[in-house]
Scaffold this motif. Structure first.
Motif, PDB file in Angstrom:
ATOM      1  N   ASN A 144      48.680  43.694  43.455  1.00 51.83           N
ATOM      2  CA  ASN A 144      49.214  43.858  42.106  1.00 51.83           C
ATOM      3  C   ASN A 144      48.192  44.646  41.276  1.00 51.83           C
ATOM      4  N   VAL A 145      48.547  45.848  40.842  1.00 50.29           N
ATOM      5  CA  VAL A 145      47.599  46.709  40.131  1.00 50.29           C
ATOM      6  C   VAL A 145      47.153  46.101  38.798  1.00 50.29           C
ATOM      7  N   SER A 146      47.941  45.169  38.279  1.00 54.27           N
ATOM      8  CA  SER A 146      47.608  44.539  36.994  1.00 54.27           C
ATOM      9  C   SER A 146      46.856  43.229  37.170  1.00 54.27           C
ATOM     10  N   CYS A 147      46.495  42.902  38.401  1.00 58.23           N
ATOM     11  CA  CYS A 147      45.884  41.596  38.685  1.00 58.23           C
ATOM     12  C   CYS A 147      44.635  41.350  37.847  1.00 58.23           C
ATOM     13  N   ARG A 148      43.758  42.328  37.795  1.00 54.98           N
ATOM     14  CA  ARG A 148      42.495  42.161  37.072  1.00 54.98           C
ATOM     15  C   ARG A 148      42.734  41.899  35.590  1.00 54.98           C
ATOM     16  N   ASN A 149      43.606  42.688  34.970  1.00 53.90           N
ATOM     17  CA  ASN A 149      43.886  42.518  33.540  1.00 53.90           C
ATOM     18  C   ASN A 149      44.557  41.178  33.253  1.00 53.90           C
ATOM     19  N   ILE A 150      45.424  40.743  34.156  1.00 55.69           N
ATOM     20  CA  ILE A 150      46.093  39.453  33.966  1.00 55.69           C
ATOM     21  C   ILE A 150      45.082  38.315  34.029  1.00 55.69           C
ATOM     22  N   GLU A 153      43.222  37.993  30.836  1.00 58.42           N
ATOM     23  CA  GLU A 153      44.040  37.364  29.796  1.00 58.42           C
ATOM     24  C   GLU A 153      44.172  35.859  30.024  1.00 58.42           C
TER      25      GLU A 153
END
Length: 261
Positions: A144-150, A153
């Protein structure tokens, strides 16, 4: 025949954690006295009685065949946990480890962000690793490319993600390297180098100027010294405990002989 039987028993001890294995690895007679434990790469799949080490603070179980962390639920004082390189799919058990500060689960089978929801109650968690490029460890969730940002948060107190500092001293350098990587990726299109735009400074003027921070350096050195001193005291207490028990054991097995002249 006996030698083969002994080897079979030894293998069984290494695939399941027993009190005999724990005592042989740590030299402690009482499991509650174990504070630090490293059982790396032993082929362990069953955590057995590890939950009896209720005062455990640092635990390394990397490189085994573990699928369930259920026995770790009783380790309420655990601060550092490394279970990288296993076959773990569920982290629910460590949601009870409220003192946990650092968690390494790289190289497992964590499939989605929902599997991390159970960790939201760990207010002291500052360091989490889901992938490790050095060992080529990852998890399905990392696709998931958004894993780090999630993750950032979900865990506002996180300071380090996958070995990269995201807040505090040093985080600017990591972000700078990430920006450089992203820019370099944009230079290549269809196997050819795209037109390079006019170069602009990466940082503001004066960014690299040396800044006096003697107080911060001294504070950091003092903190590290106290941490080392604390560990030395713990090791000294363990050594004194072992010596005392050994002396008692020797006095019981070798009673003083009296001779009459």
């Amino acid at each position: 025949m006996d030698s083969k039987k002994d080897r079979g028993q030894e293998t069984e001890n290494y695939t399941k954690i027993t009190d005999v294995l724990l005592k042989s690895k740590t030299g402690e007679f009482d499991l509650e006295s174990i504070l630090f434990l490293k059982l790396r790469g032993l082929g362990i799949y069953d955590l057995g009685c590890i939950g009896d080490c209720i005062n455990l603070e640092r635990l390394d179980l990397s490189g085994n065949n573990i699928t369930s962390l259920a026995p770790l639920a009783s380790l309420r004082l655990l601060q550092v946990l490394n279970v990288s390189g296993n076959r773990i799919t569920n982290l629910e058990a460590i949601s009870h480890c409220h003192h946990l500060q650092s968690l390494n689960v790289a190289g497992n089978l964590i499939s989605s962000i929902e599997n991390l929801q159970c960790l939201l109650g760990l207010r002291k968690l500052e360091n989490i690793r889901l992938k490790d490029c050095l060992y080529n460890f990852s998890n399905p969730v990392c696709k998931n490319v958004s894993c780090r940002n999630i993750i950032l948060e979900m865990f506002p107190n996180i300071k380090v993600v996958d070995g990269e500092r995201v807040t505090g001293r040093g985080s600017d350098l990591y972000q700078l390297c990430r920006d450089i990587d992203d820019s370099l990726k944009g230079l290549y299109k269809n196997g050819s180098v795209a037109e390079i735009p006019d170069c602009k400074p990466w940082v503001e003027k004066g960014y690299w100027d040396l800044k006096r921070s003697n107080n911060a350096i001294i504070d950091e050195a003092y903190k590290q010294f106290n941490d080392v001193l604390h560990e030395c005291k713990l090791l000294n207490n363990r050594a004194s405990h072992v010596i005392t028990q050994t002396e008692r054991a020797l006095s019981n097995t070798n009673p003083t002989k009296h001779y009459v002249l």
